[in-house]
Scaffold this motif. Structure first.
Motif, PDB file in Angstrom:
ATOM      1  N   ILE A 157      -3.789  -8.968  27.231  1.00  0.00           N
ATOM      2  CA  ILE A 157      -3.546  -9.848  28.365  1.00  0.00           C
ATOM      3  C   ILE A 157      -4.274  -9.375  29.620  1.00  0.00           C
ATOM      4  CG2 ILE A 157      -1.430  -8.627  29.028  1.00  0.00           C
ATOM      5  CD1 ILE A 157      -2.028 -12.434  29.246  1.00  0.00           C
ATOM      6  N   LEU A 158      -4.368  -8.057  29.811  1.00  0.00           N
ATOM      7  CA  LEU A 158      -5.016  -7.539  31.022  1.00  0.00           C
ATOM      8  C   LEU A 158      -6.522  -7.743  31.004  1.00  0.00           C
ATOM      9  CD1 LEU A 158      -3.040  -4.203  31.601  1.00  0.00           C
ATOM     10  CD2 LEU A 158      -2.650  -6.456  32.622  1.00  0.00           C
ATOM     11  N   GLU A 159      -7.095  -7.934  29.816  1.00  0.00           N
ATOM     12  CA  GLU A 159      -8.526  -8.188  29.715  1.00  0.00           C
ATOM     13  C   GLU A 159      -8.856  -9.676  29.793  1.00  0.00           C
ATOM     14  OE1 GLU A 159      -9.828  -6.420  26.109  1.00  0.00           O
ATOM     15  OE2 GLU A 159      -9.224  -4.379  26.669  1.00  0.00           O
ATOM     16  N   SER A 160      -7.818 -10.521  29.757  1.00  0.00           N
ATOM     17  CA  SER A 160      -8.035 -11.974  29.706  1.00  0.00           C
ATOM     18  C   SER A 160      -7.519 -12.692  30.944  1.00  0.00           C
ATOM     19  CB  SER A 160      -7.343 -12.549  28.456  1.00  0.00           C
ATOM     20  OG  SER A 160      -7.740 -11.858  27.293  1.00  0.00           O
ATOM     21  N   THR A 161      -7.185 -11.943  31.987  1.00  0.00           N
ATOM     22  CA  THR A 161      -6.642 -12.552  33.204  1.00  0.00           C
ATOM     23  C   THR A 161      -7.477 -12.130  34.407  1.00  0.00           C
ATOM     24  OG1 THR A 161      -5.126 -10.660  33.389  1.00  0.00           O
ATOM     25  CG2 THR A 161      -4.264 -12.676  32.370  1.00  0.00           C
ATOM     26  N   PRO A 162      -7.486 -12.941  35.467  1.00  0.00           N
ATOM     27  CA  PRO A 162      -8.208 -12.558  36.687  1.00  0.00           C
ATOM     28  C   PRO A 162      -7.598 -11.331  37.340  1.00  0.00           C
ATOM     29  CG  PRO A 162      -6.905 -14.533  37.039  1.00  0.00           C
ATOM     30  CD  PRO A 162      -6.869 -14.271  35.568  1.00  0.00           C
ATOM     31  N   GLN A 218       0.611  -5.644  35.914  1.00  0.00           N
ATOM     32  CA  GLN A 218       0.740  -4.203  35.722  1.00  0.00           C
ATOM     33  C   GLN A 218       2.009  -3.659  36.354  1.00  0.00           C
ATOM     34  OE1 GLN A 218      -3.053  -2.923  37.310  1.00  0.00           O
ATOM     35  NE2 GLN A 218      -3.900  -2.591  35.250  1.00  0.00           N
ATOM     36  N   ARG A 219       2.514  -4.356  37.381  1.00  0.00           N
ATOM     37  CA  ARG A 219       3.745  -3.910  38.045  1.00  0.00           C
ATOM     38  C   ARG A 219       4.995  -4.409  37.325  1.00  0.00           C
ATOM     39  NH1 ARG A 219       0.647  -5.314  42.776  1.00  0.00           N
ATOM     40  NH2 ARG A 219       1.780  -7.286  42.906  1.00  0.00           N
ATOM     41  N   LYS A 220       4.841  -5.384  36.427  1.00  0.00           N
ATOM     42  CA  LYS A 220       5.974  -5.958  35.696  1.00  0.00           C
ATOM     43  C   LYS A 220       5.743  -5.782  34.198  1.00  0.00           C
ATOM     44  CE  LYS A 220       6.954  -9.354  39.315  1.00  0.00           C
ATOM     45  NZ  LYS A 220       7.167 -10.791  39.630  1.00  0.00           N
ATOM     46  N   LYS A 221       6.177  -4.637  33.705  1.00  0.00           N
ATOM     47  CA  LYS A 221       5.865  -4.252  32.322  1.00  0.00           C
ATOM     48  C   LYS A 221       6.467  -5.215  31.298  1.00  0.00           C
ATOM     49  CE  LYS A 221       5.881  -0.273  29.200  1.00  0.00           C
ATOM     50  NZ  LYS A 221       6.288  -1.049  28.039  1.00  0.00           N
ATOM     51  N   LYS A 222       7.736  -5.609  31.487  1.00  0.00           N
ATOM     52  CA  LYS A 222       8.375  -6.499  30.515  1.00  0.00           C
ATOM     53  C   LYS A 222       7.642  -7.831  30.412  1.00  0.00           C
ATOM     54  CE  LYS A 222      13.129  -4.812  30.280  1.00  0.00           C
ATOM     55  NZ  LYS A 222      14.569  -5.167  30.430  1.00  0.00           N
ATOM     56  N   LEU A 223       7.312  -8.410  31.552  1.00  0.00           N
ATOM     57  CA  LEU A 223       6.583  -9.681  31.550  1.00  0.00           C
ATOM     58  C   LEU A 223       5.218  -9.513  30.913  1.00  0.00           C
ATOM     59  CD1 LEU A 223       6.332 -12.634  32.392  1.00  0.00           C
ATOM     60  CD2 LEU A 223       5.504 -11.848  34.631  1.00  0.00           C
ATOM     61  N   LYS A 224       4.540  -8.394  31.247  1.00  0.00           N
ATOM     62  CA  LYS A 224       3.213  -8.152  30.679  1.00  0.00           C
ATOM     63  C   LYS A 224       3.304  -8.014  29.151  1.00  0.00           C
ATOM     64  CE  LYS A 224       1.635  -4.212  30.025  1.00  0.00           C
ATOM     65  NZ  LYS A 224       1.212  -2.805  30.074  1.00  0.00           N
ATOM     66  N   ASP A 225       4.267  -7.249  28.645  1.00  0.00           N
ATOM     67  CA  ASP A 225       4.410  -7.050  27.205  1.00  0.00           C
ATOM     68  C   ASP A 225       4.745  -8.355  26.491  1.00  0.00           C
ATOM     69  OD1 ASP A 225       3.857  -4.408  27.606  1.00  0.00           O
ATOM     70  OD2 ASP A 225       5.948  -3.734  27.482  1.00  0.00           O
ATOM     71  N   THR A 226       5.614  -9.176  27.111  1.00  0.00           N
ATOM     72  CA  THR A 226       5.981 -10.453  26.500  1.00  0.00           C
ATOM     73  C   THR A 226       4.780 -11.379  26.403  1.00  0.00           C
ATOM     74  OG1 THR A 226       8.247 -10.264  27.344  1.00  0.00           O
ATOM     75  CG2 THR A 226       7.503 -12.446  26.670  1.00  0.00           C
TER      76      THR A 226
END
Length: 601
Positions: free
Chosen positions: A262-267, A275-283
């Motif tokens: 997700i971090l490679e596919s977002t602006p 990066q500050r919201k781990k649960k949302l990022k993982d989901t």
């Protein structure tokens, strides 16, 4: 109880005489002492002075830091499945090797080092593993190096058959063969769906799990396509040549495909917030990975490329061949070699069209059984049992665990079937969809209870009836290891099934290391009846068209698209044969052409 000890020594008199007087209160300590004393007396009477309970042997764990040097060995499926599964393992960062197809040498090695009376799959599997490890030793590796740098990955279970003992049998045979301490990793089948290795070295990530789903589906569909195309190929060997390239392309894709992150596919602005919201990022990352595996453009592109190559094979669908559906015990109906007397090769050599079974059918069966078991235990597992009829909130609260479990299982079953259908469609719709599990259970239930466990449960009976009543085959051949208890029970039921459906041709074959000639002879006799059935069906359909076979051949030669395996021939009701359905379809095309020509005049 010793003869010198009377009942009064153990039971108070007021208990023996049915008195209603209260028994004197005893402390917990006194009760525990009397129970311990009685237990010691009974153990002494039985000759068990120092009993000890069996504990599963503890073995050295496969740890995460060993992934770079430890090779995972596995086997037991078709070469298509194994090539694709190996690619998924390697793409997830594991060292992995598929064992060679087991032969009779593996069978005899398994019998030599294992217990007598085991099933064929146990002998072939562990004997094949021992043969491979001996080959490593002959190449110069010491046994200590082999035990340290290799592990075996396989399935295990518990239940009413010898499958539950496979793990201990593998360990004992390896010990007897001089490879004591060799690690065996299991993924367990509990209620059909729970799977874990129990070892941190083998981690089930989203990419690994979804990759396995794709690998199994691609292996299932490719295997069926090969058996659907090869009997009708115009150039002998062309199907095997084309699919060797197709499997190489698919395995390379599964090994090297780009993993979604997700971090490679977002602006940049959104990346910093995630990066500050781990649960949302993982989901979001998990959902993105699932979507990419199921609906990614790269996956669709590689399927299209493979489909184009498969479409270059030329077929002659006017060859009359009986369709033989393979059922039976999971391993015996799937393996391609001495484990089932090379039955698929033999059937095709004898002029049959083999309709193989799939791993996906077994997996959807497990999920269906898990739903059925949850439904039966619906009230037993309630957190607050027996609420009054007016306690609606309690009743809803009790029903939530069941509803949640059923929803997840239904969702998993639909995802699997949908993805299987997408693979079938992506590769040209040559293979068949997965049979509906609800219908299989309903058809089998009058003969074999759909909740009976062991082996394939009701599937053997259900598939026999399903493929017969829907006219999807001319004959059903059930392959199973010698002495397989669940399959033996199923065979006993099949006599009632055959009496209910007199047109059914059903033949059970028990496979062992020996007896191949006898088994092939029995198959030949049943296949003769199936051939007559297929020929009569073809002649009936040809007569319906009011055309000659030469007229149809001339029309097919003028229209090359009719010789492509990707050309869809509609299946007619109560017509099983490929050639029979094809002449009906070509007859319709020729009749339509004649009508158009007459209208133009």
């Amino acid at each position: 109880m010793p003869l010198s000890q009377s009942r009064a020594d153990i039971f108070p008199e007021n208990v023996l005489m049915g008195s209603t007087e209260p028994i004197p209160n005893q402390s917990d300590r006194e009760i525990s002492e009397r129970l311990a004393e009685e237990r010691r007396r009974l153990l002494q009477l039985a000759g068990l002075k120092n009993p000890s309970h069996f504990e599963r042997p503890r073995e050295r764990a496969f740890t995460a830091d060993e992934r770079s040097r430890v090779t995972i060995l596995f086997g037991g499926l078709t070469w298509k499945h194994e090539k694709l599964i190996q690619a998924v393992f390697q793409g997830s960062g594991y060292r992995c090797e598929a064992l060679p197809n087991p032969g009779l040498r593996a069978y005899h090695l398994g019998k030599q080092f294992g217990n007598p009376g085991q099933c064929n799959p146990a002998y072939f599997t562990v004997g094949n593993l021992i043969a491979y490890l001996r080959g490593l030793e002959e190449s110069g590796l010491r046994k200590e190096e082999i035990v340290d740098n290799y592990v075996f990955f396989t399935s295990g279970s518990c239940g009413p058959c010898r499958f539950g003992m496979y793990e201990s049998e593998y360990r004992m045979a390896l010990e007897n063969a001089g490879f004591g301490g060799f690690r065996v990793l299991l993924f367990s089948q509990n209620d059909g769906i729970k799977a874990k290795s129990g070892e941190p070295g083998l981690k089930f990530t989203v990419d690994f799990g979804m990759g396995m789903l794709n690998a199994i589906n691609l292996g299932d569909v490719s295997s069926e396509m090969i058996h659907n195309i090869r009997p009708y190929e115009s150039t002998p060997g062309e199907t095997d040549r084309v699919f060797a390239g197709v499997m190489e392309t698919l395995s390379t894709f599964l090994r090297e495909r780009q993993r979604f992150e997700i971090l490679e596919s977002t602006p940049v602005w959104l990346r910093e917030r995630l990066q500050r919201k781990k649960k949302l990022k993982d989901t979001l990352n998990t959902l993105g990975k699932v979507r990419e595996h199921l609906y990614g453009k790269d996956f669709a592109r590689v399927l299209h490329d493979c489909r184009e190559r498969i479409g270059q094979i030329e077929l002659d669908r006017l060859r009359v061949k009986p369709v033989v559906k393979i059922t039976g015990e999971f391993w015996a109906q799937l393996t391609e070699g001495d484990g089932n007397f090379n039955m698929f090769v033999f059937l095709e050599r004898e002029g049959a069209h083999v309709l193989v079974d799939s791993v996906g059918n077994w997996i959807t069966y497990l999920m269906h059984q898990a739903k059925a078991n949850a439904r039966e235990r619906r009230g037993l597992d309630a957190p607050r049992p027996h609420p009054a009829w007016w306690q609606f909130r309690t009743r809803i609260h009790n029903d939530l665990p069941y509803r949640k479990k059923r929803l997840l299982l239904t969702l998993g079953e639909r995802i699997w079937k949908r993805q299987y259908a997408r693979v079938v469609e992506g590769l040209g719709s040559v293979a068949h969809p997965l049979p509906p599990q609800d219908e299989l259970a309903e058809l089998a239930h009058p003969f074999y209870h759909s909740l009976a466990r062991g082996g394939e449960g009701h599937l053997e009976v259900g598939k026999n009836v399903y493929y017969t009543v829907h006219h999807l085959c001319h004959m059903v051949l059930a392959l199973k290891p010698f002495g397989c208890m669940p399959s033996s029970q199923s065979d006993g039921v099949q006599s009632a099934v055959v009496s209910r459906y007199p047109d059914m041709i059903f033949l059970p074959i028990e496979t062992a290391g020996e007896g191949e000639v006898n088994a092939h002879s029995r198959v030949q006799m049943a296949l003769g009846e199936a051939k007559a059935k297929a020929k009569a069906e073809f002649e009936r359909c040809l007569d319906t068209t009011r055309l000659t076979l030469e007229d149809i051949r001339d029309y097919v030669s003028e229209h090359p698209q009719l010789r492509s395996p990707l050309y869809h021939v509609p299946r007619r009701e109560k017509v099983a044969g490929v050639a029979a359905n094809f002449v009906l379809h070509v007859g319709d095309l020729m009749t339509r052409k004649a009508h158009f020509a007459a209208a133009e005049r």
